[in-house]
Design a protein around this motif. Structure first.
Motif, PDB file in Angstrom:
ATOM      1  N   PRO A  79       0.805  -1.236   0.000  1.00 22.24           N
ATOM      2  CA  PRO A  79       0.000   0.000   0.000  1.00 22.24           C
ATOM      3  C   PRO A  79       0.837   1.283   0.000  1.00 22.24           C
ATOM      4  CG  PRO A  79      -0.894  -1.575   1.559  1.00 22.24           C
ATOM      5  CD  PRO A  79       0.452  -2.101   1.130  1.00 22.24           C
ATOM      6  N   PHE A 103       1.287   3.513  -2.940  1.00 23.58           N
ATOM      7  CA  PHE A 103       0.471   3.009  -4.051  1.00 23.58           C
ATOM      8  C   PHE A 103      -0.562   4.070  -4.433  1.00 23.58           C
ATOM      9  CE2 PHE A 103      -3.515   0.945  -5.425  1.00 23.58           C
ATOM     10  CZ  PHE A 103      -3.072   0.373  -6.606  1.00 23.58           C
ATOM     11  N   ASP A 105      -6.078  -4.723   6.632  1.00 24.41           N
ATOM     12  CA  ASP A 105      -5.886  -5.217   5.256  1.00 24.41           C
ATOM     13  C   ASP A 105      -4.413  -5.070   4.896  1.00 24.41           C
ATOM     14  OD1 ASP A 105      -5.940  -5.818   2.558  1.00 24.41           O
ATOM     15  OD2 ASP A 105      -7.749  -4.665   2.149  1.00 24.41           O
ATOM     16  N   ASP A 127      -2.187 -10.462  -0.781  1.00 27.02           N
ATOM     17  CA  ASP A 127      -3.211  -9.538  -0.264  1.00 27.02           C
ATOM     18  C   ASP A 127      -4.196 -10.325   0.589  1.00 27.02           C
ATOM     19  OD1 ASP A 127      -4.852  -7.314  -0.004  1.00 27.02           O
ATOM     20  OD2 ASP A 127      -5.459  -7.252  -2.105  1.00 27.02           O
ATOM     21  N   HIS A 154      -9.989  -9.032  -6.967  1.00 30.04           N
ATOM     22  CA  HIS A 154      -9.190  -8.752  -8.178  1.00 30.04           C
ATOM     23  C   HIS A 154      -8.158  -9.849  -8.370  1.00 30.04           C
ATOM     24  CE1 HIS A 154      -6.159  -7.437  -5.194  1.00 30.04           C
ATOM     25  NE2 HIS A 154      -7.217  -6.978  -4.535  1.00 30.04           N
ATOM     26  N   PHE A 208      -0.463  -5.452  -8.192  1.00 30.26           N
ATOM     27  CA  PHE A 208      -1.311  -5.374  -6.993  1.00 30.26           C
ATOM     28  C   PHE A 208      -2.756  -5.718  -7.387  1.00 30.26           C
ATOM     29  CE2 PHE A 208      -1.843  -2.403  -3.021  1.00 30.26           C
ATOM     30  CZ  PHE A 208      -2.526  -3.410  -2.368  1.00 30.26           C
ATOM     31  N   HIS A 209      -3.241  -5.060  -8.429  1.00 31.56           N
ATOM     32  CA  HIS A 209      -4.618  -5.284  -8.886  1.00 31.56           C
ATOM     33  C   HIS A 209      -4.596  -5.632 -10.363  1.00 31.56           C
ATOM     34  CE1 HIS A 209      -5.263  -2.473  -5.371  1.00 31.56           C
ATOM     35  NE2 HIS A 209      -5.958  -3.530  -5.031  1.00 31.56           N
ATOM     36  N   GLU A 222     -12.929 -10.746  -1.328  1.00 35.67           N
ATOM     37  CA  GLU A 222     -12.858  -9.844  -0.186  1.00 35.67           C
ATOM     38  C   GLU A 222     -14.169  -9.105   0.039  1.00 35.67           C
ATOM     39  OE1 GLU A 222     -10.272  -6.371  -1.006  1.00 35.67           O
ATOM     40  OE2 GLU A 222      -9.595  -7.434  -2.780  1.00 35.67           O
ATOM     41  N   TRP A 240      -9.387   8.745   0.277  1.00 30.95           N
ATOM     42  CA  TRP A 240      -9.190   7.289   0.290  1.00 30.95           C
ATOM     43  C   TRP A 240     -10.304   6.528   1.014  1.00 30.95           C
ATOM     44  CZ3 TRP A 240      -6.205   4.086  -2.330  1.00 30.95           C
ATOM     45  CH2 TRP A 240      -5.065   4.598  -2.955  1.00 30.95           C
ATOM     46  N   GLU A 292     -10.665 -11.144   3.681  1.00 32.62           N
ATOM     47  CA  GLU A 292     -10.058 -11.338   2.355  1.00 32.62           C
ATOM     48  C   GLU A 292      -8.994 -12.427   2.361  1.00 32.62           C
ATOM     49  OE1 GLU A 292      -7.729  -7.951   1.030  1.00 32.62           O
ATOM     50  OE2 GLU A 292      -7.635  -8.706  -1.029  1.00 32.62           O
TER      51      GLU A 292
END
Ligand code: MF3
Ligand code: CO
Length: 285
Positions: free
Chosen positions: A93, A96, A131, A142, A205, A211-212, A238, A256, A270
């Motif tokens: 994170p 990110f 998370d 993740d 994802h 990451f995604h 998740e 955010w 998750e």
């Protein structure tokens, strides 16, 4: 060591097995949405993502040992960053898309992306999602868990436990040659039967090399719709489950944190999982 280059070379060196490609073509002819070959991880990728996941699980275990009423969410951030760095990994994170901390800590009516702060204390009766996402040798993992702080109301305890059940139901639906729609359908059907709503604006994802990655794993959906789940894919499930309505809003100041619009409580669990030829493997246990 250039991790990106090595990861790219694995795509060349370790092709997708012929029998998998043949089966994908069959489904494509039937009208299913099939993944790009780049979404199918190869054995060396999987080994790397497993090593990353192991550290990610260690981080959550370290948080679980320390988390208690009175501590600040910044102290959770400190535990996460110290464990991660001391294991030769990086907190995904941090930085990110400009995210300012190493972990997300989302309390009560916060759905996700709560930002750790020295000013925010955990109180008796809070429920908090932690998370954690890790990069190790270029590979991403993740996972998140809920923690119940001290004496939690029956309503919050039930939400926390039923949301965990939603994740488990999603895992059962995440079978090879099912689709992401099967996952969302199973989760939303269960959540609604318990009187809860399912957040639609955010989801799981693909994960591992970025990451995604694709696909977006909605926690609502229709059977047999959406992308096909092919052995070798790694995705997160998740679910974010609300006591009240499904609508969410974003924090106008930090850009955010996601809250429930009606102020009701929300929970999330998750895992990152590998789709295998016989079912799936949870990588973040
Ligand atoms: N860990 C979150 C997820 O489950 C993503 C957080 S993005 C961040 O996908 F920048 F806020 F960390
Ligand atoms: Co995720």
């Amino acid at each position: 060591m250039d991790y990106r280059k090595e990861i790219e070379e694995v795509f060349e060196r370790e092709p997708v097995p012929e029998h998998i490609l043949a089966k994908m073509k069959e489904y494509e002819r039937k009208g299913y949405e099939v993944p790009d070959e780049r979404l199918i991880k190869r054995p060396s990728h999987i080994a790397g993502i497993k090593a990353s996941s192991e550290i990610n699980t260690g981080v959550l275990d370290a948080v679980a040992k320390e988390i208690r009423a009175g501590m600040t969410t910044q102290q959770i951030d400190d535990i996460v960053s110290e464990y991660t760095l001391s294991h030769g990994a990086v907190c995904a994170p941090l930085n990110f898309e400009g995210y300012p901390k190493s972990v997300c800590t989302s309390i009560n009516n916060e759905v996700c992306h709560g930002i750790p702060s020295r000013l925010r204390h955990l109180h008796d009766g809070d429920i908090v999602n932690v998370d954690v996402s890790t990069i190790y040798k270029g590979y991403y993992s993740d996972a998140s868990r809920m923690f119940m702080i001290g004496n939690v109301s029956a309503e919050r305890r039930r939400l926390t436990e039923e949301t965990k059940r939603c994740l488990e139901i999603g895992l059962e639906a995440a079978q090879p040659w099912n689709t992401v729609g099967d996952i969302g359908y199973a989760i939303s059907k269960y959540a609604r039967s318990k009187g809860y709503s399912v957040v639609r604006d955010l989801g799981g994802h693909g994960v591992g090399i970025e990451f995604h990655e694709d696909p977006f794993v909605a926690h609502v959906g229709k059977p047999k719709r959406g992308m096909l789940l092919v052995p070798g894919m790694i995705i997160t499930i998740e679910p974010m489950i609300n006591i009240g309505g499904a609508s969410v809003s974003i924090d106008a100041y930090n850009g955010w944190t996601i809250y429930t619009k009606d102020g009701s409580d929300s929970a999330q669990w998750e895992h990152s999982i590998l789709i295998t030829e016989t079912g799936n493997e949870i990588l973040t246990y």
